[in-house]
Design an enzyme around this catalytic site. Structure first.
Site, PDB file in Angstrom:
ATOM      1  N   ASN A 180      -7.331  -1.387  22.844  1.00 19.97           N
ATOM      2  CA  ASN A 180      -8.238  -2.510  23.005  1.00 19.97           C
ATOM      3  C   ASN A 180      -8.683  -2.553  24.470  1.00 19.97           C
ATOM      4  O   ASN A 180      -9.130  -1.553  24.989  1.00 19.97           O
ATOM      5  CB  ASN A 180      -7.553  -3.807  22.525  1.00 19.97           C
ATOM      6  CG  ASN A 180      -8.548  -4.922  22.263  1.00 19.97           C
ATOM      7  OD1 ASN A 180      -9.605  -4.688  21.681  1.00 19.97           O
ATOM      8  ND2 ASN A 180      -8.234  -6.122  22.691  1.00 19.97           N
ATOM      9  N   ARG A 223      -4.584   0.413  17.576  1.00 13.61           N
ATOM     10  CA  ARG A 223      -5.634   1.110  18.337  1.00 13.61           C
ATOM     11  C   ARG A 223      -5.720   0.501  19.724  1.00 13.61           C
ATOM     12  O   ARG A 223      -5.268  -0.625  19.959  1.00 13.61           O
ATOM     13  CB  ARG A 223      -6.991   0.965  17.652  1.00 13.61           C
ATOM     14  CG  ARG A 223      -7.513  -0.473  17.640  1.00 13.61           C
ATOM     15  CD  ARG A 223      -9.035  -0.520  17.464  1.00 13.61           C
ATOM     16  NE  ARG A 223      -9.551  -1.864  17.265  1.00 13.61           N
ATOM     17  CZ  ARG A 223      -9.897  -2.696  18.246  1.00 13.61           C
ATOM     18  NH1 ARG A 223      -9.704  -2.361  19.509  1.00 13.61           N
ATOM     19  NH2 ARG A 223     -10.396  -3.889  17.969  1.00 13.61           N
ATOM     20  N   GLU A 252     -17.742  -5.603  24.287  1.00  9.68           N
ATOM     21  CA  GLU A 252     -16.511  -5.724  25.082  1.00  9.68           C
ATOM     22  C   GLU A 252     -16.611  -4.922  26.369  1.00  9.68           C
ATOM     23  O   GLU A 252     -17.522  -4.123  26.542  1.00  9.68           O
ATOM     24  CB  GLU A 252     -15.312  -5.178  24.274  1.00  9.68           C
ATOM     25  CG  GLU A 252     -14.395  -6.242  23.690  1.00  9.68           C
ATOM     26  CD  GLU A 252     -13.547  -6.990  24.725  1.00  9.68           C
ATOM     27  OE1 GLU A 252     -13.654  -6.721  25.951  1.00  9.68           O
ATOM     28  OE2 GLU A 252     -12.765  -7.856  24.309  1.00  9.68           O
ATOM     29  N   ASP A 301      -4.165  -5.393  11.839  1.00 13.17           N
ATOM     30  CA  ASP A 301      -4.191  -6.480  10.859  1.00 13.17           C
ATOM     31  C   ASP A 301      -4.022  -7.859  11.503  1.00 13.17           C
ATOM     32  O   ASP A 301      -4.222  -8.875  10.855  1.00 13.17           O
ATOM     33  CB  ASP A 301      -3.145  -6.272   9.754  1.00 13.17           C
ATOM     34  CG  ASP A 301      -1.755  -6.013  10.317  1.00 13.17           C
ATOM     35  OD1 ASP A 301      -1.585  -6.155  11.549  1.00 13.17           O
ATOM     36  OD2 ASP A 301      -0.858  -5.682   9.535  1.00 13.17           O
ATOM     37  N   ASN A 318      -5.014  -7.602  25.664  1.00 15.03           N
ATOM     38  CA  ASN A 318      -6.384  -7.953  26.008  1.00 15.03           C
ATOM     39  C   ASN A 318      -6.618  -8.007  27.500  1.00 15.03           C
ATOM     40  O   ASN A 318      -6.250  -7.090  28.213  1.00 15.03           O
ATOM     41  CB  ASN A 318      -6.780  -9.243  25.281  1.00 15.03           C
ATOM     42  CG  ASN A 318      -8.107  -9.077  24.564  1.00 15.03           C
ATOM     43  OD1 ASN A 318      -9.031  -8.457  25.076  1.00 15.03           O
ATOM     44  ND2 ASN A 318      -8.199  -9.612  23.366  1.00 15.03           N
ATOM     45  N   ASP A 367      -9.335 -13.831  25.556  1.00 16.24           N
ATOM     46  CA  ASP A 367      -9.772 -12.456  25.311  1.00 16.24           C
ATOM     47  C   ASP A 367      -9.867 -11.707  26.644  1.00 16.24           C
ATOM     48  O   ASP A 367      -8.872 -11.559  27.321  1.00 16.24           O
ATOM     49  CB  ASP A 367     -11.102 -12.504  24.541  1.00 16.24           C
ATOM     50  CG  ASP A 367     -11.383 -11.243  23.746  1.00 16.24           C
ATOM     51  OD1 ASP A 367     -11.093 -10.142  24.241  1.00 16.24           O
ATOM     52  OD2 ASP A 367     -11.923 -11.337  22.625  1.00 16.24           O
TER      53      ASP A 367
END
Length: 295
Positions: free
Chosen positions: A102, A100, A18, A120, A150, A200
């Site tokens: 990203n 968390r 990433e 999750d 994202n 993404d």
């Protein structure tokens, strides 16, 4: 039209590659492996990779003007001293449990924007948020009710902020105040089509068009945020495409990261390059250099 070529340039696989960032000064690509918990630098000249392990899952990395880098890992922002191989916490965010950091990126004024995600990934859980780390190390929370924060970038005139919440399956835009970092007038600029996968990471080119990596879509889309139309599709030999950035000479190459997380042996056999990092040449467009965090 020049012919487009896709090649796997970084063969060392990332479980979740990433946050690619081109570093012009030594022609290298900076990136993270989120679940592999490391920040890496690949030299396009020597083909060598150097890495530093992180304590927590690391969502993204950005350059810092004062030297070294800044990462968003776990629920904190931290400085990375590459020479000393050290990581120092800067600021913690008050997140709900099981979230968390990203993806993230630095805005044209030197603020580090990064969002969080719910681990999750249930469509009805919207416990995450978008933050930025100010140059004085304070943290601003912009909005919450996010599934999976994202891709993000800014228009060439710095007046529009583009943003992806992956599980909303679209690219959104906000009016952007470069003076304050303020966001307003949220709207949709592109809705993903069925076979395109999950939006993404994202970057912008010098024509103001967006390049969107499609997780589970095996492609990168070029989108016109003005018209909401898809202009181009670049197919990749890996399904789990995570992010992209321009780099190389004159920023005319597109570097694309991918993941192999969650793939079984059969899927991996069919996609031997899953988790690799690709370079696309011959696109005929260029990107812009990344901004550096000024704090």
């Amino acid at each position: 039209m020049s012919s487009i070529k896709v090649e796997c340039v970084i063969k060392e696989k990332n479980e979740v590659g990433e946050s690619p960032v081109w570093e012009e000064k030594d022609s290298s690509l900076l990136y993270v492996d989120i679940t592999g918990q490391k920040v890496s630098r690949w030299s396009s000249l020597t083909k060598q990779i150097e890495s530093i392990g992180t304590e927590k899952l690391v969502g993204c990395v950005v350059p810092r003007q004062a030297g070294g880098y800044v990462i968003a890992e776990g629920t904190r922002f931290a400085f990375v001293d590459w020479e000393k191989r050290s990581i120092t916490a800067v600021a913690e965010v008050n997140e709900k449990p099981n979230t968390r950091f990203n993806d993230g990126k630095v805005d044209p004024a030197g603020r580090f924007f990064a969002g969080t995600m719910c681990m999750d990934m249930k469509p009805d859980v919207v416990d995450a948020a978008l933050y930025n780390l100010q140059p004085d190390h304070s943290v601003v929370r912009h909005f919450d009710q996010v599934h999976l924060s994202n891709g993000l970038d800014w228009s060439l005139d710095h007046r529009v902020f583009y943003y992806i919440d992956s599980l909303a399956f679209m690219v959104e835009a906000f009016d952007y105040d470069i003076q304050t970092g303020g966001l307003s007038n949220r709207r949709t600029v592109y809705k993903m089509e069925k076979d395109e996968g999950i939006p993404d990471g994202m970057c912008i080119d010098t024509e103001g068009k967006l390049w969107v990596a499609c997780f589970n879509g095996g492609r990168v889309l070029r989108i016109d945020p003005q018209t909401g139309k898809r202009l181009q599709t670049v197919k990749l030999p890996a399904e789990r495409i995570t992010s992209c950035c321009f780099g190389g000479k004159d920023y005319s190459d597109l570097y694309i990261t991918s993941a192999y997380i969650g793939m079984d042996a059969e899927a991996l056999a069919k996609q031997p390059e899953a988790g690799c990092t690709f370079k696309v040449t011959g696109l005929g467009v260029k990107g812009i250099p990344p901004y550096s965090y000024t704090g």
